[in-house]
Design an enzyme around this catalytic site. Sequence first.
Site, PDB file in Angstrom:
ATOM      1  CB  THR A 126      -0.921  -0.007   1.247  1.00  0.00           C
ATOM      2  OG1 THR A 126      -1.434   1.307   1.454  1.00  0.00           O
ATOM      3  CG2 THR A 126      -0.186  -0.422   2.511  1.00  0.00           C
ATOM      4  CG  ASP A 127      -1.136   5.026  -0.942  1.00  0.00           C
ATOM      5  OD1 ASP A 127      -1.644   4.398   0.004  1.00  0.00           O
ATOM      6  OD2 ASP A 127      -1.718   5.953  -1.531  1.00  0.00           O
ATOM      7  CD  GLU A 128      -3.152   3.718   4.625  1.00  0.00           C
ATOM      8  OE1 GLU A 128      -2.848   3.562   5.814  1.00  0.00           O
ATOM      9  OE2 GLU A 128      -4.319   3.860   4.226  1.00  0.00           O
ATOM     10  CE1 TYR A 145      -3.522  -2.516   5.876  1.00  0.00           C
ATOM     11  CE2 TYR A 145      -3.209  -0.185   5.382  1.00  0.00           C
ATOM     12  CZ  TYR A 145      -3.360  -1.493   4.958  1.00  0.00           C
ATOM     13  OH  TYR A 145      -3.361  -1.776   3.609  1.00  0.00           O
ATOM     14  CE  LYS A 149      -0.295  -4.584   3.101  1.00  0.00           C
ATOM     15  NZ  LYS A 149      -0.775  -5.912   2.603  1.00  0.00           N
ATOM     16  CG  ASN A 174      -7.210   5.531  -0.294  1.00  0.00           C
ATOM     17  OD1 ASN A 174      -6.056   5.875  -0.085  1.00  0.00           O
ATOM     18  ND2 ASN A 174      -8.111   5.414   0.665  1.00  0.00           N
TER      19      ASN A 174
HETATM   20  P1  NAD Z   1     -10.216  -6.771   2.465  1.00  0.00           P
HETATM   21  O1  NAD Z   1     -10.200  -6.473   3.923  1.00  0.00           O
HETATM   22  O2  NAD Z   1     -11.431  -6.441   1.670  1.00  0.00           O
HETATM   23  O3  NAD Z   1      -9.926  -8.321   2.216  1.00  0.00           O
HETATM   24  C1  NAD Z   1      -8.927  -9.015   2.926  1.00  0.00           C
HETATM   25  C2  NAD Z   1      -9.162 -10.518   2.693  1.00  0.00           C
HETATM   26  O4  NAD Z   1      -8.117 -11.217   3.376  1.00  0.00           O
HETATM   27  C3  NAD Z   1     -10.488 -11.031   3.235  1.00  0.00           C
HETATM   28  O5  NAD Z   1     -11.097 -11.886   2.304  1.00  0.00           O
HETATM   29  C4  NAD Z   1     -10.080 -11.798   4.491  1.00  0.00           C
HETATM   30  O6  NAD Z   1     -10.972 -12.858   4.818  1.00  0.00           O
HETATM   31  C5  NAD Z   1      -8.699 -12.292   4.103  1.00  0.00           C
HETATM   32  N1  NAD Z   1      -7.866 -12.582   5.280  1.00  0.00           N
HETATM   33  C6  NAD Z   1      -7.655 -11.785   6.359  1.00  0.00           C
HETATM   34  N2  NAD Z   1      -6.834 -12.396   7.231  1.00  0.00           N
HETATM   35  C7  NAD Z   1      -6.499 -13.599   6.682  1.00  0.00           C
HETATM   36  C8  NAD Z   1      -5.690 -14.680   7.105  1.00  0.00           C
HETATM   37  N3  NAD Z   1      -5.042 -14.639   8.282  1.00  0.00           N
HETATM   38  N4  NAD Z   1      -5.571 -15.753   6.295  1.00  0.00           N
HETATM   39  C9  NAD Z   1      -6.228 -15.807   5.104  1.00  0.00           C
HETATM   40  N5  NAD Z   1      -7.032 -14.815   4.672  1.00  0.00           N
HETATM   41  C10 NAD Z   1      -7.159 -13.726   5.442  1.00  0.00           C
HETATM   42  O7  NAD Z   1      -8.925  -6.044   1.885  1.00  0.00           O
HETATM   43  P2  NAD Z   1      -8.705  -5.361   0.461  1.00  0.00           P
HETATM   44  O8  NAD Z   1      -9.138  -3.958   0.528  1.00  0.00           O
HETATM   45  O9  NAD Z   1      -9.236  -6.262  -0.576  1.00  0.00           O
HETATM   46  O10 NAD Z   1      -7.109  -5.363   0.423  1.00  0.00           O
HETATM   47  C11 NAD Z   1      -6.382  -6.461  -0.146  1.00  0.00           C
HETATM   48  C12 NAD Z   1      -4.905  -6.177  -0.050  1.00  0.00           C
HETATM   49  O11 NAD Z   1      -4.599  -4.981  -0.755  1.00  0.00           O
HETATM   50  C13 NAD Z   1      -4.385  -5.958   1.366  1.00  0.00           C
HETATM   51  O12 NAD Z   1      -3.123  -6.562   1.471  1.00  0.00           O
HETATM   52  C14 NAD Z   1      -4.282  -4.449   1.496  1.00  0.00           C
HETATM   53  O13 NAD Z   1      -3.271  -4.098   2.417  1.00  0.00           O
HETATM   54  C15 NAD Z   1      -3.897  -4.060   0.089  1.00  0.00           C
HETATM   55  N6  NAD Z   1      -4.306  -2.729  -0.354  1.00  0.00           N
HETATM   56  C16 NAD Z   1      -5.584  -2.291  -0.208  1.00  0.00           C
HETATM   57  C17 NAD Z   1      -5.948  -1.038  -0.701  1.00  0.00           C
HETATM   58  C18 NAD Z   1      -7.363  -0.524  -0.582  1.00  0.00           C
HETATM   59  O14 NAD Z   1      -7.615   0.626  -0.955  1.00  0.00           O
HETATM   60  N7  NAD Z   1      -8.316  -1.311  -0.125  1.00  0.00           N
HETATM   61  C19 NAD Z   1      -4.993  -0.241  -1.336  1.00  0.00           C
HETATM   62  C20 NAD Z   1      -3.681  -0.724  -1.464  1.00  0.00           C
HETATM   63  C21 NAD Z   1      -3.350  -1.979  -0.988  1.00  0.00           C
HETATM   64  O1  DAU Z   2      -4.031   4.146   0.653  1.00  0.00           O
HETATM   65  C1  DAU Z   2      -4.304   2.772   0.559  1.00  0.00           C
HETATM   66  C2  DAU Z   2      -5.126   2.355   1.766  1.00  0.00           C
HETATM   67  O2  DAU Z   2      -6.427   2.888   1.563  1.00  0.00           O
HETATM   68  C3  DAU Z   2      -5.172   0.851   1.952  1.00  0.00           C
HETATM   69  O3  DAU Z   2      -3.889   0.380   2.229  1.00  0.00           O
HETATM   70  C4  DAU Z   2      -6.125   0.476   3.095  1.00  0.00           C
HETATM   71  O4  DAU Z   2      -6.250  -0.921   3.189  1.00  0.00           O
HETATM   72  C5  DAU Z   2      -7.479   1.092   2.810  1.00  0.00           C
HETATM   73  O5  DAU Z   2      -8.349   0.839   3.911  1.00  0.00           O
HETATM   74  C6  DAU Z   2      -7.365   2.597   2.584  1.00  0.00           C
HETATM   75  O6  DAU Z   2      -6.993   3.287   3.813  1.00  0.00           O
HETATM   76  P1  DAU Z   2      -7.658   4.683   4.232  1.00  0.00           P
HETATM   77  O7  DAU Z   2      -7.548   4.842   5.689  1.00  0.00           O
HETATM   78  O8  DAU Z   2      -7.156   5.782   3.370  1.00  0.00           O
HETATM   79  O9  DAU Z   2      -9.181   4.377   3.773  1.00  0.00           O
HETATM   80  P2  DAU Z   2     -10.575   4.675   4.487  1.00  0.00           P
HETATM   81  O10 DAU Z   2     -11.643   4.360   3.488  1.00  0.00           O
HETATM   82  O11 DAU Z   2     -10.699   4.077   5.837  1.00  0.00           O
HETATM   83  O12 DAU Z   2     -10.524   6.260   4.673  1.00  0.00           O
HETATM   84  C7  DAU Z   2     -10.322   7.126   3.571  1.00  0.00           C
HETATM   85  C8  DAU Z   2     -10.261   8.556   4.128  1.00  0.00           C
HETATM   86  O13 DAU Z   2     -11.573   8.916   4.620  1.00  0.00           O
HETATM   87  C9  DAU Z   2      -9.337   8.737   5.303  1.00  0.00           C
HETATM   88  O14 DAU Z   2      -8.710   9.999   5.233  1.00  0.00           O
HETATM   89  C10 DAU Z   2     -10.237   8.673   6.518  1.00  0.00           C
HETATM   90  C11 DAU Z   2     -11.531   9.248   6.004  1.00  0.00           C
HETATM   91  N1  DAU Z   2     -12.772   8.724   6.614  1.00  0.00           N
HETATM   92  C12 DAU Z   2     -12.940   7.358   6.617  1.00  0.00           C
HETATM   93  C13 DAU Z   2     -14.074   6.804   7.165  1.00  0.00           C
HETATM   94  C14 DAU Z   2     -14.265   5.310   7.202  1.00  0.00           C
HETATM   95  C15 DAU Z   2     -13.740   9.579   7.100  1.00  0.00           C
HETATM   96  O15 DAU Z   2     -13.596  10.807   7.061  1.00  0.00           O
HETATM   97  N2  DAU Z   2     -14.873   9.020   7.631  1.00  0.00           N
HETATM   98  C16 DAU Z   2     -15.091   7.676   7.699  1.00  0.00           C
HETATM   99  O16 DAU Z   2     -16.154   7.229   8.233  1.00  0.00           O
END
Ligand code: NAD
Ligand code: DAU
Length: 331
Positions: A126-128, A145, A149, A174
Amino acid sequence: MKHILVTGGAGFIGSNYINHILQERDDYFIVNLDKLTYAGNLENLKASENNPRYTFVKGDITNHELVDYLFKKFDIRYVINFAAESHVDRSILGSQIFYQTNVIGTNVLLEAARRHNVERFLQVSTDEVEGLFTESTPLSPNSPYSSSKTAADMMAMAFYHTYGMPVLITRCSNNYGPLQFPEKLIPLMIINALHDKKLPVYGDGKNVRDWIYVIDHNRAIDLVFNNGRLGEVYNIGASTEMYNIDIVKLILKELGKTESLIEYVKDRPGHDRRYAIDSTKIQTELGWKPEYNFADAISKTIRWYLDNKEWWERIISGAYTQYYQKQYGNK
Ligand code: NAD
Ligand code: DAU
């Protein structure tokens, strides 16, 4: 045929990846290992469940024996590790499971991949971990988190340098799109607005996130998986920086709802002000570029949530468990 272990494939990005890529490629055999935490949902994989080149295994990536058994049973040659605890707010409430899954789990996969001499191991990151800018920016994770990562990224790189393991890392911004669990900003705001509930905006709403449609992310993952240089990190982003408040207002406008639903609430502790990712490297080196523009893809996403109420109603009503039992037994 490429035998690929995809972990976390029942979550948002992983399920979109599997559904998309099985249509695109006929040389992939995918074993999806997923623990089915609160975020994992087999319903997401309806499009793939009957595909003979797909199989699902319920299990935990921290389980050495199971992981080792799967490598042997399916002759796994490739790994794409999506599995993670992914939600920042949850990591603030309790960090342990984040280190357990994201760090220890990645270690179990890397060790198994090393024993079985895999050909490529892609760590989905992730970019985080960077916050701002390029692949060589010093890492600066601020939440449990993102620190978990970061640890996983550094471990994967250590396996590359120490054991010569064929590791690749992608760091994406994101994501948004269909099948995203309604705890994340965009689906949460859509669903609250549809119920005329308050939309909780953290702090002043001026935090910036850089948004990418999930299919563009997954196309990039697949490109790095096949063509990326080993031991390299690739940033993935669509250069769509937005204030949170502007996204929230846009959602309200698209749904014809009033801005009086917005409620500014206490800020997230350690809230990163801005993420902005420079994806020049993947663009110039691998020729990737995003195909979806934000205006169209956010409308498409909102439409998906309007058309798939049953999917998210089951989630928010907590009817999940019974539904799984009925649909999938003890899978
Ligand atoms: P998500 O939370 O929707 O899905 C995570 C999945 O992993 C779920 O199906 C869960 O059941 C499974 N899981 C969790 N713990 C596990 C374990 N111990 N063993 C096996 N399976 C397990 O997450 P997402 O948003 O789909 O993110 C997927 C990946 O991409 C993550 O590694 C996250 O860090 C990365 N990522 C997410 C974003 C985003 O914006 N959502 C951006 C950049 C990177
Ligand atoms: O940047 C990549 C990341 O993006 C991934 O690695 C993470 O898995 C993914 O969850 C996401 O993280 P963020 O914290 O950026 O996403 P989230 O949707 O939780 O929040 C986006 C922005 O919105 C953040 O600045 C917090 C804000 N927010 C979020 C929620 C849930 C609010 O203001 N209100 C809310 O209720």
